[in-house]
Motif scaffolding. Structure first.
Motif, PDB file in Angstrom:
ATOM      1  N   ARG A 189       0.822  -1.219   0.000  1.00 40.96           N
ATOM      2  CA  ARG A 189       0.000   0.000   0.000  1.00 40.96           C
ATOM      3  C   ARG A 189       0.850   1.260   0.000  1.00 40.96           C
ATOM      4  O   ARG A 189       0.376   2.339  -0.367  1.00 40.96           O
ATOM      5  CB  ARG A 189      -0.946  -0.017   1.199  1.00 40.96           C
ATOM      6  CG  ARG A 189      -2.155  -0.923   0.976  1.00 40.96           C
ATOM      7  CD  ARG A 189      -2.961  -1.131   2.228  1.00 40.96           C
ATOM      8  NE  ARG A 189      -4.208  -1.857   1.941  1.00 40.96           N
ATOM      9  CZ  ARG A 189      -4.891  -2.555   2.810  1.00 40.96           C
ATOM     10  NH1 ARG A 189      -4.458  -2.633   4.078  1.00 40.96           N
ATOM     11  NH2 ARG A 189      -6.001  -3.167   2.469  1.00 40.96           N
TER      12      ARG A 189
ATOM     13  N   GLY B 252       3.300   1.408  -1.941  1.00 39.49           N
ATOM     14  CA  GLY B 252       3.828   1.414  -3.295  1.00 39.49           C
ATOM     15  C   GLY B 252       5.047   0.542  -3.493  1.00 39.49           C
ATOM     16  O   GLY B 252       5.668   0.569  -4.560  1.00 39.49           O
TER      17      GLY B 252
ATOM     18  N   PRO C 175       2.158  -3.711  -6.258  1.00 44.01           N
ATOM     19  CA  PRO C 175       1.030  -2.779  -6.103  1.00 44.01           C
ATOM     20  C   PRO C 175       0.299  -2.575  -7.428  1.00 44.01           C
ATOM     21  O   PRO C 175       0.921  -2.507  -8.496  1.00 44.01           O
ATOM     22  CB  PRO C 175       1.708  -1.489  -5.631  1.00 44.01           C
ATOM     23  CG  PRO C 175       3.111  -1.588  -6.121  1.00 44.01           C
ATOM     24  CD  PRO C 175       3.467  -3.037  -6.134  1.00 44.01           C
TER      25      PRO C 175
ATOM     26  N   ARG D  64      -2.398   0.079  -9.258  1.00 48.04           N
ATOM     27  CA  ARG D  64      -2.876   1.465  -9.103  1.00 48.04           C
ATOM     28  C   ARG D  64      -4.140   1.689  -9.932  1.00 48.04           C
ATOM     29  O   ARG D  64      -4.313   1.100 -10.993  1.00 48.04           O
ATOM     30  CB  ARG D  64      -1.781   2.451  -9.513  1.00 48.04           C
ATOM     31  CG  ARG D  64      -0.518   2.315  -8.655  1.00 48.04           C
ATOM     32  CD  ARG D  64       0.549   3.327  -9.034  1.00 48.04           C
ATOM     33  NE  ARG D  64       1.768   3.116  -8.257  1.00 48.04           N
ATOM     34  CZ  ARG D  64       1.981   3.605  -7.032  1.00 48.04           C
ATOM     35  NH1 ARG D  64       1.040   4.357  -6.466  1.00 48.04           N
ATOM     36  NH2 ARG D  64       3.110   3.354  -6.391  1.00 48.04           N
TER      37      ARG D  64
ATOM     38  N   ASP E 268      -3.382   6.030  -7.402  1.00 42.48           N
ATOM     39  CA  ASP E 268      -3.323   5.532  -6.031  1.00 42.48           C
ATOM     40  C   ASP E 268      -3.314   3.999  -6.033  1.00 42.48           C
ATOM     41  O   ASP E 268      -3.902   3.355  -6.904  1.00 42.48           O
ATOM     42  CB  ASP E 268      -4.523   6.032  -5.230  1.00 42.48           C
ATOM     43  CG  ASP E 268      -4.530   7.543  -5.085  1.00 42.48           C
ATOM     44  OD1 ASP E 268      -3.425   8.125  -5.003  1.00 42.48           O
ATOM     45  OD2 ASP E 268      -5.625   8.139  -5.084  1.00 42.48           O
ATOM     46  N   VAL E 269      -2.664   3.444  -5.008  1.00 45.48           N
ATOM     47  CA  VAL E 269      -2.636   1.985  -4.879  1.00 45.48           C
ATOM     48  C   VAL E 269      -4.026   1.509  -4.499  1.00 45.48           C
ATOM     49  O   VAL E 269      -4.590   1.909  -3.482  1.00 45.48           O
ATOM     50  CB  VAL E 269      -1.601   1.535  -3.824  1.00 45.48           C
ATOM     51  CG1 VAL E 269      -1.692   0.022  -3.616  1.00 45.48           C
ATOM     52  CG2 VAL E 269      -0.198   1.928  -4.255  1.00 45.48           C
TER      53      VAL E 269
ATOM     54  N   MET F  10      -3.381  -5.287  -5.131  1.00 47.05           N
ATOM     55  CA  MET F  10      -2.078  -5.903  -5.346  1.00 47.05           C
ATOM     56  C   MET F  10      -2.220  -7.147  -6.211  1.00 47.05           C
ATOM     57  O   MET F  10      -3.306  -7.749  -6.298  1.00 47.05           O
ATOM     58  CB  MET F  10      -1.413  -6.276  -4.021  1.00 47.05           C
ATOM     59  CG  MET F  10      -2.024  -7.441  -3.299  1.00 47.05           C
ATOM     60  SD  MET F  10      -1.048  -7.940  -1.848  1.00 47.05           S
ATOM     61  CE  MET F  10      -2.104  -9.242  -1.173  1.00 47.05           C
TER      62      MET F  10
END
Length: 393
Positions: A131, A133, A162, A164, A169-170, A173
Motif C-alpha cells: 500500500r 507502493g 502494487p 494502481r 493511487d494503490v 495488489m
C-alpha cells in the motif's frame, strides 16, 4: 525469477471495438464476453454474481483491474489479484491448483476475512508495504497445504506488486508466484548428503589413522607393515565402492559385503567364494550405513587371517559362514557365525588389530556382541549386530 516482464503498465486503457457493420460498440457490449481467456477461472469470473460484491458488476470495474486480471489469467504463474479496500480476491487456474481446500471458497471474497488467522497474519506486513507502493520480494516462502484433511508442505517464490487505479493511487495488489517445492527439497537433500559426506569423511579419517597406528605397532618390519596396511586400505576402498553404487535411500546388504570381501582373496574364485568356502544365509539383509565401515573391516580381518594362517591357508581347511536375521523384543539382529575347520590356529600371544577390532570396537562402536574363539579345528567367531540405531544412555 523475474516476474516484471509479464506486467505491462497497468493504466486505464479505453478501447472502442467495431462491430460487423462498422458501428462502434458500447463498453457494456464489449465486456459481455470478457475476460476472453479460456479456463476454469476465466469462466468463473464471467459467471459469478458480482452484484452483491463491493466491487460491483463487471461493467463497473475500472480498466486497471480488468488489465490486471487479463495479465493474471495469461501469466502462466501462480497468480492472484486482490482489489479494493476489501481486497476482493481473484486467481487463475494455476493458483487454484495450490489453494486446495480454500478453492473456490476464497474466490470473490475479502482476502483477510476469508483466511484463517494464522494465514491472514502472513499478509498483513506485505499489504502494508504494498500500500506504500513497494514491491515485496520473497524468494522462499513456506506454504502449508491442506487438502481433504491431509497436510503437506510447499515452498513458493513470490512477488507482491502494487496495482494502481486511474488516479495513480494503490488500489490493490497482484501476487505472482512459482512453486519451488521440488527445488527446496533437492536443496535439503543435497544439504543432508553434504552433512553425511562430512560425517563419513571424519569417520573414515579416524579409521585410517587407527589402522595406520595399529598396523605399525604390530608389524615386525616395514615390508610387513606396508602389506598389512595396504590390504586394510583396500578393504575400506571396497566398502566405499559399494556405497558409491547405491541409489538414494538404499543400503549395503550383508551378503554383498561378505561376498565382496571373500572375492578379494587369492583363494577365492574371481566371481565369488571358492569351493572351500560355504555361505549360508538369506540375501538382502540391509546394514545401517554407520555400521558398514567398521563391520567390513572386521570381516576383512577374519578373511585375511583365514587366508594367511587359517582355513584358507591350507588345502584341507574349510570355511563356513552362516547368518540369519533374529527378531528380538529389543529389535532385529544380524547373527553371523564364522567357522573354520581343518586347521589348528593357536591363539596369538598378543591381541593384534583384528582381534581388538572384533572384541572391542564392534561392541563399543556398534553395540554388537562378539565372541572370537581359537579351537583345535580352527577359529570360530560369532557376531550379533543390531540393525536398529543404538540407544545411548
Amino acid at each position: 525469477m523475474d516476474f516484471t516482464r509479464f506486467l505491462p503498465s497497468l493504466k486505464l486503457r479505453t478501447q472502442l471495438c467495431a462491430g460487423a457493420d462498422g458501428r462502434k460498440m458500447t463498453a457494456d457490449a464489449v465486456l459481455d464476453d470478457w475476460p476472453r481467456s479460456s479456463g476454469t477461472m476465466a469462466n468463473l469470473i464471467r459467471q459469478f454474481d458480482w452484484s452483491a460484491s463491493p466491487i460491483g458488476e463487471i461493467p463497473r470495474w475500472p480498466g486497471p483491474l480488468r488489465t490486471a486480471i487479463d495479465v493474471m489469467l495469461s501469466s502462466g504463474f501462480l497468480a492472484s489479484v486482490a482489489w479494493g479496500p476489501d481486497l476482493i480476491v481473484f486467481y487463475n487456474d494455476e493458483m487454484a491448483g495450490i489453494l486446495d481446500d480454500h478453492h473456490p471458497r476464497l474466490f470473490g471474497q475479502p482476502l483477510l476475512a476469508s483466511l484463517p488467522p494464522d494465514r491472514s497474519a502472513v499478509y498483513v506486513d506485505h499489504l502494508a508495504r504494498v500500500r506504500r507502493g513497494e514491491t515485496v520480494v520473497i524468494d522462499t516462502m513456506h506454504y502449508p497445504r491442506q487438502s481433504n484433511g491431509q497436510s503437506s508442505d510447499a515452498w513458493l517464490s513470490a512477488r507482491y506488486l502494487p496495482l494502481r487505479d486511474e488516479s495513480g493511487d494503490v488500489a490493490g495488489m497482484m501476487i505472482l508466484a512459482s512453486d519451488i517445492t521440488a527445488r527446496k527439497r533437492q536443496e535439503e537433500r543435497l544439504a543432508g548428503l553434504y552433512g553425511e559426506l562430512q560425517h563419513r569423511t571424519r569417520n573414515l579419517m579416524g579409521v585410517v589413522r587407527s589402522m595406520f597406528e595399529k598396523s605399525l605397532e604390530t608389524a615386525p618390519d616395514l615390508p610387513a607393515f606396508a602389506e598389512t596396511f595396504r590390504s586394510r586400505l583396500m578393504a575400506l576402498a571396497r566398502v566405499q565402492g559399494l556405497l558409491a553404487q547405491l541409489d538414494e535411500g538404499d543400503r549395503i546388504t550383508f551378503d554383498a559385503l561378505l561376498r565382496a570381501e571373500l572375492s578379494s582373496l587369492e583363494a577365492s574364485a574371481s566371481d565369488g567364494p571358492g569351493p572351500r568356502v560355504t555361505l549360508r544365509g538369506p540375501s538382502g539383509i540391509r546394514l545401517r550405513s554407520a555400521t558398514v565401515q567398521t563391520f567390513a573391516l572386521a570381516l576383512h580381518e577374519l578373511a585375511s587371517n583365514a587366508a594367511r594362517h587359517g582355513a584358507l591357508s591350507q588345502a584341507a581347511g574349510r570355511l563356513a559362514v552362516d547368518w540369519r536375521l533374529d527378531h528380538r523384543p529389543e529389535g532385529a539382529f544380524l547373527v553371523v557365525d564364522w567357522q573354520e575347520t581343518g586347521v589348528s590356529v593357536p591363539p596369538p600371544a598378543t591381541a593384534g588389530y583384528g582381534r581388538e577390532l572384533i572384541e572391542r570396537a564392534l561392541p563399543y562402536q556398534l553395540d554388537a556382541t562378539s565372541r572370537l574363539t581359537f579351537t583345535p579345528e580352527g577359529i570360530t567367531c560369532r557376531i550379533e549386530l543390531p540393525l536398529r540405531e543404538p540407544v545411548r544412555r
